[in-house]
Design a protein around this motif. Structure first.
Motif, PDB file in Angstrom:
ATOM      1  N   PRO A  21       0.838  -1.212   0.000  1.00 55.41           N
ATOM      2  CA  PRO A  21       0.000   0.000   0.000  1.00 55.41           C
ATOM      3  C   PRO A  21       0.870   1.258   0.000  1.00 55.41           C
ATOM      4  CG  PRO A  21       0.013  -1.016   2.171  1.00 55.41           C
ATOM      5  CD  PRO A  21       0.716  -1.976   1.252  1.00 55.41           C
ATOM      6  N   VAL A  22       0.506   2.191  -0.866  1.00 55.03           N
ATOM      7  CA  VAL A  22       1.224   3.472  -0.953  1.00 55.03           C
ATOM      8  C   VAL A  22       0.292   4.569  -0.455  1.00 55.03           C
ATOM      9  CG1 VAL A  22       2.358   5.123  -2.486  1.00 55.03           C
ATOM     10  CG2 VAL A  22       2.559   2.661  -2.928  1.00 55.03           C
ATOM     11  N   PRO A  23       0.686   5.304   0.583  1.00 62.37           N
ATOM     12  CA  PRO A  23      -0.200   6.361   1.097  1.00 62.37           C
ATOM     13  C   PRO A  23      -0.397   7.461   0.066  1.00 62.37           C
ATOM     14  CG  PRO A  23       1.972   6.499   2.106  1.00 62.37           C
ATOM     15  CD  PRO A  23       1.944   5.221   1.327  1.00 62.37           C
ATOM     16  N   ARG A  24      -1.632   7.887  -0.080  1.00 65.26           N
ATOM     17  CA  ARG A  24      -1.957   8.950  -1.036  1.00 65.26           C
ATOM     18  C   ARG A  24      -2.586  10.152  -0.344  1.00 65.26           C
ATOM     19  NH1 ARG A  24       0.795   7.548  -5.639  1.00 65.26           N
ATOM     20  NH2 ARG A  24       0.429   5.352  -6.156  1.00 65.26           N
ATOM     21  N   ASP A  25      -2.419  10.239   0.968  1.00 62.75           N
ATOM     22  CA  ASP A  25      -3.057  11.331   1.717  1.00 62.75           C
ATOM     23  C   ASP A  25      -2.140  12.561   1.714  1.00 62.75           C
ATOM     24  OD1 ASP A  25      -1.183   9.945   3.157  1.00 62.75           O
ATOM     25  OD2 ASP A  25      -2.188  10.203   5.092  1.00 62.75           O
ATOM     26  N   TYR A  26      -1.833  13.049   0.520  1.00 58.18           N
ATOM     27  CA  TYR A  26      -1.007  14.233   0.405  1.00 58.18           C
ATOM     28  C   TYR A  26      -1.738  15.451   0.959  1.00 58.18           C
ATOM     29  CZ  TYR A  26       1.101  11.231  -3.172  1.00 58.18           C
ATOM     30  OH  TYR A  26       1.664  10.191  -3.842  1.00 58.18           O
ATOM     31  N   THR A  28      -3.593  18.607   0.810  1.00 59.14           N
ATOM     32  CA  THR A  28      -4.423  19.186  -0.249  1.00 59.14           C
ATOM     33  C   THR A  28      -4.942  20.570   0.101  1.00 59.14           C
ATOM     34  OG1 THR A  28      -6.370  18.059   0.660  1.00 59.14           O
ATOM     35  CG2 THR A  28      -5.163  16.943  -1.100  1.00 59.14           C
ATOM     36  N   PRO A 159       0.843  18.002  -5.831  1.00 57.71           N
ATOM     37  CA  PRO A 159      -0.256  17.046  -6.035  1.00 57.71           C
ATOM     38  C   PRO A 159      -1.417  17.637  -6.819  1.00 57.71           C
ATOM     39  CG  PRO A 159       0.563  16.910  -3.791  1.00 57.71           C
ATOM     40  CD  PRO A 159       1.216  18.101  -4.402  1.00 57.71           C
ATOM     41  N   GLN A 160      -1.796  18.891  -6.496  1.00 61.23           N
ATOM     42  CA  GLN A 160      -2.877  19.534  -7.234  1.00 61.23           C
ATOM     43  C   GLN A 160      -2.491  19.767  -8.690  1.00 61.23           C
ATOM     44  OE1 GLN A 160      -1.592  20.485  -4.324  1.00 61.23           O
ATOM     45  NE2 GLN A 160      -3.143  21.278  -2.934  1.00 61.23           N
ATOM     46  N   ARG A 163      -2.791  16.596 -10.773  1.00 60.29           N
ATOM     47  CA  ARG A 163      -4.183  16.264 -11.081  1.00 60.29           C
ATOM     48  C   ARG A 163      -4.747  17.155 -12.185  1.00 60.29           C
ATOM     49  NH1 ARG A 163      -4.473  14.972  -5.423  1.00 60.29           N
ATOM     50  NH2 ARG A 163      -4.960  17.125  -4.847  1.00 60.29           N
TER      51      ARG A 163
END
Length: 204
Positions: A21-26, A28, A159-160, A163
């Protein structure tokens, strides 16, 4: 068993056999304050020249930035109205043929492009080879780059920005000020790997 074989065996034993699992809770949440002002502060700190204008002032502002520049190269999809007030020669890449490296490296030539997205926290302009940006070569070879950034293209962090990209697999150019490098004694030299001069025009 040799030392090499032993090291490789340990690497294979440590390698996970299933998915990891790779955390994606950057982060934001945007930073406090005005994103435009934050971007300007970062760009100026990187020695870029930054000017602001309203949308209906874009053509005149570009003409002012290009005062004294005899010719400019532009991507194939750059809106024609952007350079309506510029009196010099406009060379559109790919019309009919792509501009050669020797043409892009000509003294006095500048390039005008848009950008895909701008990151306020890092002062980074991201180009993704879209119609307003063109080939990477186009913005890396000339000594003077003028980049137009619209206010709605500015985001808080990386991260933004990722996207926002239409296709993250396209070739990306990330620009944070004029091209520069430093040697071991921290002597800064500009223009080694790209444009020596970067002008950013913020619209909005």
């Amino acid at each position: 068993m040799s030392a090499r074989d032993e090291i490789l065996a340990r690497i294979r034993a440590a390698r996970p056999t299933g998915s990891v699992p790779v955390p994606r809770d950057y982060e934001t949440d945007p930073p406090a304050g005005d994103l435009i002002e934050l971007l300007v502060d970062r760009l100026v700190d990187y020695r870029a020249t930054v000017r602001r204008c309203a949308p209906d002032e874009l053509a005149g502002a570009l003409a002012g930035l290009l005062d004294g520049v005899p010719e400019v190269a532009v991507p194939s999809g750059l809106p024609g109205g952007w350079l309506a007030a510029y009196p010099g020669r406009v060379r559109r890449d790919g019309d009919p043929d792509p501009l050669a490296v020797t043409e892009l490296d000509a003294p006095g030539l500048a390039v005008v492009s848009g950008c895909a997205v701008a990151v306020a926290q890092t002062g980074t302009l991201i180009l993704d080879a879209g119609p307003e940006q063109g080939r990477r070569l186009l913005t890396l070879v000339p000594d003077h780059h003028v980049c137009v950034v619209r206010a709605e293209q500015i985001v808080a962090g990386v991260p933004q920005a990722l996207r926002r990209l239409a296709d993250p697999t396209r070739p990306l150019t990330m620009i944070a000020g004029p091209s520069a490098t430093s040697d071991i004694e921290l002597n800064r030299v500009e223009g080694v790997h790209g444009p020596r001069r970067l002008d950013v025009l913020l619209v909005g």
